[in-house]
Design a protein around this motif. Structure first.
Motif, short mmCIF file in Angstrom:
data_model
loop_
_atom_site.label_atom_id
_atom_site.label_comp_id
_atom_site.label_asym_id
_atom_site.label_seq_id
_atom_site.Cartn_x
_atom_site.Cartn_y
_atom_site.Cartn_z
N ASP A 617 -15.80 -11.28 -45.59
CA ASP A 617 -16.88 -10.37 -45.24
C ASP A 617 -16.77 -9.84 -43.80
OD1 ASP A 617 -17.74 -10.96 -47.75
OD2 ASP A 617 -19.50 -12.12 -47.13
N ASP A 618 -16.61 -10.77 -42.83
CA ASP A 618 -16.59 -10.33 -41.43
C ASP A 618 -15.32 -9.54 -41.11
OD1 ASP A 618 -14.88 -12.48 -41.58
OD2 ASP A 618 -15.98 -13.73 -40.16
N ALA A 619 -14.19 -9.91 -41.73
CA ALA A 619 -12.95 -9.17 -41.51
C ALA A 619 -13.06 -7.76 -42.08
CB ALA A 619 -11.77 -9.91 -42.14
N ALA A 620 -13.65 -7.66 -43.28
CA ALA A 620 -13.82 -6.35 -43.92
C ALA A 620 -14.76 -5.46 -43.10
CB ALA A 620 -14.35 -6.51 -45.34
N ALA A 621 -15.83 -6.05 -42.56
CA ALA A 621 -16.77 -5.28 -41.73
C ALA A 621 -16.07 -4.78 -40.47
CB ALA A 621 -17.98 -6.12 -41.37
N THR A 622 -15.22 -5.63 -39.87
CA THR A 622 -14.48 -5.24 -38.67
C THR A 622 -13.51 -4.11 -39.00
OG1 THR A 622 -14.63 -7.53 -37.87
CG2 THR A 622 -13.00 -6.10 -36.82
N ALA A 623 -12.81 -4.22 -40.12
CA ALA A 623 -11.89 -3.17 -40.53
C ALA A 623 -12.62 -1.85 -40.77
CB ALA A 623 -11.15 -3.59 -41.81
N THR A 624 -13.80 -1.93 -41.38
CA THR A 624 -14.59 -0.72 -41.63
C THR A 624 -15.03 -0.07 -40.33
OG1 THR A 624 -15.41 -1.71 -43.69
CG2 THR A 624 -16.63 0.17 -42.83
N LEU A 625 -15.46 -0.89 -39.35
CA LEU A 625 -15.85 -0.34 -38.05
C LEU A 625 -14.68 0.38 -37.39
CD1 LEU A 625 -18.05 -3.22 -36.58
CD2 LEU A 625 -18.81 -0.89 -37.09
N ALA A 626 -13.50 -0.21 -37.47
CA ALA A 626 -12.32 0.41 -36.86
C ALA A 626 -12.01 1.75 -37.51
CB ALA A 626 -11.12 -0.54 -36.98
N LEU A 627 -12.08 1.81 -38.83
CA LEU A 627 -11.81 3.07 -39.54
C LEU A 627 -12.88 4.12 -39.23
CD1 LEU A 627 -10.67 1.57 -42.96
CD2 LEU A 627 -9.24 2.92 -41.41
N LEU A 628 -14.12 3.70 -39.20
CA LEU A 628 -15.22 4.64 -38.92
C LEU A 628 -15.12 5.20 -37.51
CD1 LEU A 628 -18.24 2.84 -40.60
CD2 LEU A 628 -17.36 5.11 -41.20
N GLN A 629 -14.76 4.35 -36.55
CA GLN A 629 -14.67 4.82 -35.16
C GLN A 629 -13.68 5.97 -35.04
OE1 GLN A 629 -12.28 4.78 -32.58
NE2 GLN A 629 -13.81 5.59 -31.15
N ARG A 630 -12.55 5.87 -35.74
CA ARG A 630 -11.53 6.90 -35.64
C ARG A 630 -11.90 8.14 -36.45
NH1 ARG A 630 -7.66 4.17 -37.34
NH2 ARG A 630 -6.90 5.31 -39.13
N GLN A 631 -12.80 7.99 -37.42
CA GLN A 631 -13.15 9.12 -38.29
C GLN A 631 -14.27 9.99 -37.75
OE1 GLN A 631 -11.46 9.82 -41.27
NE2 GLN A 631 -10.12 8.24 -40.43
N GLN A 632 -14.80 9.64 -36.57
CA GLN A 632 -16.01 10.32 -36.09
C GLN A 632 -15.88 11.84 -36.05
OE1 GLN A 632 -18.30 8.34 -32.78
NE2 GLN A 632 -16.41 7.17 -32.69
N SER A 633 -14.72 12.33 -35.63
CA SER A 633 -14.57 13.77 -35.45
C SER A 633 -14.10 14.47 -36.72
CB SER A 633 -13.57 14.04 -34.32
OG SER A 633 -12.31 13.46 -34.63
N ARG A 634 -13.80 13.70 -37.78
CA ARG A 634 -13.30 14.36 -39.01
C ARG A 634 -13.77 13.59 -40.24
NH1 ARG A 634 -8.08 11.75 -39.93
NH2 ARG A 634 -7.58 10.36 -38.23
N PHE A 635 -15.10 13.60 -40.45
CA PHE A 635 -15.68 12.84 -41.55
C PHE A 635 -15.38 13.45 -42.92
CE2 PHE A 635 -18.73 10.40 -38.78
CZ PHE A 635 -18.26 9.18 -39.19
N SER A 636 -14.63 14.52 -42.95
CA SER A 636 -14.24 15.09 -44.25
C SER A 636 -12.78 14.81 -44.57
CB SER A 636 -14.48 16.61 -44.23
OG SER A 636 -13.71 17.21 -43.20
N SER A 637 -12.13 13.95 -43.79
CA SER A 637 -10.71 13.70 -43.95
C SER A 637 -10.42 12.87 -45.20
CB SER A 637 -10.17 12.98 -42.72
OG SER A 637 -10.66 11.66 -42.71
N PRO A 638 -9.18 12.92 -45.71
CA PRO A 638 -8.80 12.09 -46.86
C PRO A 638 -9.04 10.60 -46.61
CG PRO A 638 -7.12 13.74 -46.43
CD PRO A 638 -8.07 13.82 -45.30
N MET A 639 -8.91 10.15 -45.35
CA MET A 639 -9.14 8.74 -45.05
C MET A 639 -10.57 8.34 -45.37
SD MET A 639 -8.30 5.78 -44.19
CE MET A 639 -6.60 6.10 -43.80
N LEU A 640 -11.52 9.26 -45.19
CA LEU A 640 -12.90 8.95 -45.52
C LEU A 640 -13.06 8.69 -47.01
CD1 LEU A 640 -15.77 8.60 -44.47
CD2 LEU A 640 -16.14 11.04 -44.89
N LEU A 641 -12.34 9.47 -47.85
CA LEU A 641 -12.37 9.24 -49.29
C LEU A 641 -11.86 7.84 -49.61
CD1 LEU A 641 -10.90 12.67 -50.51
CD2 LEU A 641 -13.28 11.92 -50.67
N ALA A 642 -10.77 7.47 -48.96
CA ALA A 642 -10.20 6.15 -49.20
C ALA A 642 -11.15 5.04 -48.73
CB ALA A 642 -8.86 6.03 -48.48
N LEU A 643 -11.84 5.27 -47.60
CA LEU A 643 -12.77 4.28 -47.08
C LEU A 643 -13.95 4.08 -48.04
CD1 LEU A 643 -13.94 4.02 -43.41
CD2 LEU A 643 -15.61 3.91 -45.23
#
Length: 783
Positions: A617-643
């Motif tokens: 749980d805590d590792a997955a939450a940390t991974a999600t925070l890392a992905l979200l931080q990088r997606q801030q400027s492009r929330f429509s990117s393919p990575m967001l779909l994968a997330l």
């Protein structure tokens, strides 16, 4: 002005009062040994001294009749200029009368004449040479720049910043000594007041800060804070506050900011306040706040109403000429002492030749700080010392080892305790003192040293515990004040000893919270220069099971070791289901720091998505925070779909196979941030009724970030900002992703098994938690 000054100690002082028909400039009462005296003040602001004739013809007749009739009990004559000898004799012969200049009155009320005289004898460095400090970007000596600033009407506060060993305290002493001598020669100059902030360990008001100085440390008869405050704002004082960084390490963040608010109380009227310390004691946003009066709100800079703006100057490192100057002077002084003591025999050209050798073989950056030059001078004075392959770590290691070894090998009485045990005691004392709560970090009483630090060390020739403690203390790197308080001779000595203590001891999982709370950039600098970096692997071995609390800066330290990152790549990255949250954070920070061997962006994203789907749980939450931080400027990117697909897949993997198509059932102990997010915040948006392929999923990124943070906050409170600043504007607005494209990111088997749930035409996902033992459930519905 005189009346206002007197009122700081005599509240009833009133200007222009009539006494039996005679007008007096100021009238006040004074209690002396239980007797109340009524005092009249005659104020003269003439540009020339009062003469004997003027006093006898103008002042004496006016007040003598009031004294004779008992309307007043004394007369105080206050003038701008001192009186001559004849006038002074006249006043001396006038019973109940006294003359003071305005400056003498100020000094008398504040009661710090002896204090100023002590400051006048203050040397920048005891038993060592001094080279005038300079400021970056400014020509000439720092003292000249400070003189110009003190004389200027602009600016109340000046912050002098410099890293360890650059001579901040030496400069503070230099300025205090200079202005003390200037004041004693010319009382119209400002009175210097110097206070070491390292002695401040709690939230402290100015009244207590200076009250302790002038009632206990440097007793000043009659001292009153009101007088101090008045003289400060009227431009009569120069207040020097040394070591705000040392204060920082001894208190909570809340207390630290409270004390800075107190310092801001000094910045008023014509005051001049100098504040010195290390800038790395504060993160950049805290520096903006306390030094520049700027706070960050929603990604924007806003002026603070609580904190004033200080002018900032940064101490310059030594240039080539200054390095040579100080090295030569120090070496000459030490060699002279050693010759007198008969310690070494030198040839006549030793100092010149040794200075040239040191300048040639020692890297210039190691001679850029006064403290380093002093240490290197000590080493250079030993003709047998070899300067080959020299580093800052080697400098401190050799110097400290030599100091302790000197006691062990050269003094027969102390040979009973081996060098290794004495060094161990130094390290343990340094670490114990460094992390004491609510205490001054660099000083302590000998009776405060825990017995546990001595328990496993040999007794030597001691017959009791007190004797054993004294035997170990006598060879310590601390010095003793008159009051019996021990303190480290230089802060960097303690930092090196702390680094060594940590390096040589493998921490248990719980110890990492202490490491994280107390390791500073300067301690990290020593750790990074150690010749053997195997300790990092030992630390990481127990870090993985640490319960926290850990800071992102502590994890950043790990992320910069290529060997560790290579080890993580070969092990943890291949086991995303078992990886811990600390390893996830370290590998993300390693990529951001471009540590050699860190994963590429594609490799990192693939790893994080796997942790998001399969991890704890805590590792997955940390991974999600890392992905979200990088997606801030492009929330429509393919990575967001994968997330989004990965988070939904995580929920499906945890659901009961027999879940009803209308709801997803997840056991309570597995009901983590992803289940709360899916059942609580995600909405389905239909473009046309019945057209599932045109549907979108909509959610607020900020809520997902908050859920992730909630998952790990009890272990990493600063998780939201661990991988960079989260812009408020980027997480407030909801984002939408196409449902069908998201579903394509989900494992096909899971998608088919939960097809009814995924294609349910409700506008939200219903996710239910249940207790396996009671089979009872709670539904989480969207707002």
């Amino acid at each position: 002005m005189v009346c206002e000054l007197l009122r700081t100690q005599f509240p009833d002082a009133q200007p222009e009062q009539y006494v039996n028909g005679t007008k007096v400039d100021v009238l006040f009462t004074r209690v002396d040994f239980g007797r109340t005296d009524r005092m009249a003040v005659e104020c003269k602001s003439y540009e020339t001294p009062l003469t004997k004739t003027y006093i006898e013809e103008k002042i004496w007749p006016k007040y003598q009749r009031l004294l004779d009739a008992g309307y007043i009990d004394g007369v105080l004559i206050v003038s701008r200029k001192p009186v001559g000898s004849a006038a002074a004799d006249s006043i001396k012969g006038w019973r109940y009368a006294r003359h003071l200049t305005i400056q003498e009155l100020e000094e008398s009320l504040l009661g710090i004449r002896k204090y100023v005289q002590t400051l006048a004898g203050l040397q920048p460095i005891e038993e060592a040479s001094y080279v005038e400090a300079r400021f970056d970007g400014h020509d000439g000596a720092a003292l000249e720049k400070l003189q110009a600033w003190v004389s200027s009407p602009a600016g109340n506060g000046l912050a002098i910043l410099g890293s360890y060993g650059q001579g901040k305290t030496s400069l503070a002493r230099r300025v205090a000594g200079y202005y003390a001598n200037a004041y004693l020669a010319d009382p119209t100059q400002r009175i210097p007041i110097i206070k070491k902030l390292g002695e401040v360990v709690h939230e402290t008001r100015l009244e207590a800060l200076f009250g302790a100085e002038f009632t206990a440390d440097s007793p000043a008869p009659g001292y009153q804070f009101k007088t101090f405050d008045y003289l400060n704002q009227t431009g009569r004082l120069l207040v020097i506050l040394d070591g705000f960084d040392e204060m920082k390490h001894a208190m909570t963040a809340s207390d630290f900011f409270s004390n800075f608010r107190e310092f801001n109380r000094l910045l008023k009227g014509q005051s001049k306040v100098i504040l010195l310390g290390r800038p790395n004691a504060l993160p950049s946003d805290a520096q903006d706040l306390v030094f520049r009066g700027i706070r960050r709100v929603g990604g924007q800079s806003v002026a603070s109403t609580e904190f004033n703006q200080w002018q900032e100057l940064t101490l310059a490192f030594f240039n080539e000429a200054e390095r040579q100057d100080l090295l030569f002077s120090n070496l000459k002084n030490i060699v002279s002492r050693y010759q007198v003591a008969g310690r070494f025999t030198y040839k006549s050209s030793f100092v010149e030749e040794r200075t040239a050798e040191v300048l040639d073989r020692v890297p210039p950056d190691l001679l850029a700080r006064p403290v380093h030059v002093q240490l290197i001078s000590e080493l250079a004075a030993d003709p047998s010392f070899d300067f080959g392959d020299f580093t800052r770590y080697r400098l401190y290691d050799h110097f400290i080892r030599s100091m302790v070894e000197r006691d062990t090998t050269q003094k027969r009485a102390r040979k009973a305790i081996p060098l290794g045990d004495r060094l161990q005691f130094q390290r343990d004392v340094a670490w114990w003192a460094w992390r004491r709560i609510g205490k001054v970090q660099g000083s302590f009483g000998r009776e405060e040293i825990p017995n546990s630090l001595l328990a496993e060390l040999p007794d030597g020739n001691a017959t009791d515990l007190e004797g054993k403690r004294n035997e170990y203390i006598v060879s310590t790197l601390t010095e003793e004040k008159d009051s019996g308080v021990l303190y480290f001779a230089h802060r960097s000595f303690q930092e090196f000893l702390v680094a060594e203590r940590l390096r040589l001891a493998k921490p248990d999982p719980n110890a990492h919270a202490e490491y994280s709370a107390h390791i500073t950039p300067d301690i990290i600098s020593f750790l990074n220069q150690t010749p053997d970096l195997d300790y990092v692997m030992d630390w990481y071995d127990t870090l993985r099971s640490s319960p926290g609390l850990l800071s992102p800066s502590y994890l950043l330290f790990y992320s910069r070791f290529p060997r560790l990152i290579e080890n993580i790549e070969q092990t943890a990255l291949r086991q995303p289901a078992q990886v811990d949250m600390w390893t996830v954070a370290i590998i993300v920070l390693a990529h951001q720091s471009k540590t050699p061997g860190s994963p590429t962006l594609a490799q990192l994203d693939a790893f994080l998505l796997q942790v998001l789907r399969l991890g704890q749980d805590d590792a997955a939450a940390t991974a999600t925070l890392a992905l979200l931080q990088r997606q801030q400027s492009r929330f429509s990117s393919p990575m967001l779909l994968a997330l989004v697909g990965g988070l939904i897949e995580r929920c499906l993997r945890r659901a009961r196979p027999e879940s009803d198509p209308s709801a997803l059932s997840i056991e309570a102990k597995q009901f983590d941030f992803s289940a709360k997010w899916l059942g609580h915040t995600v909405e389905k948006v239909f473009a046309m009724q019945g057209k599932l392929d045109a549907a979108k999923l909509q959610f607020n990124p900020g809520k997902l970030i908050a859920l992730c943070a909630g998952e790990v906050n009890d272990r990493m409170p600063e998780a939201v900002s661990a991988f960079g600043e989260v812009r408020e504007s980027a997480i407030v607005a909801p984002v939408s992703v196409e449902t069908q494209k998201v579903y394509e990111m989900i494992d096909l088997k899971l998608r088919k098994a939960h097809d009814g749930f995924l294609r349910n035409r409700r506008t939200n996902f219903v996710v239910v938690s249940y207790d396996r033992t009671r089979r009872a459930g709670n539904s989480f519905k969207p707002h």
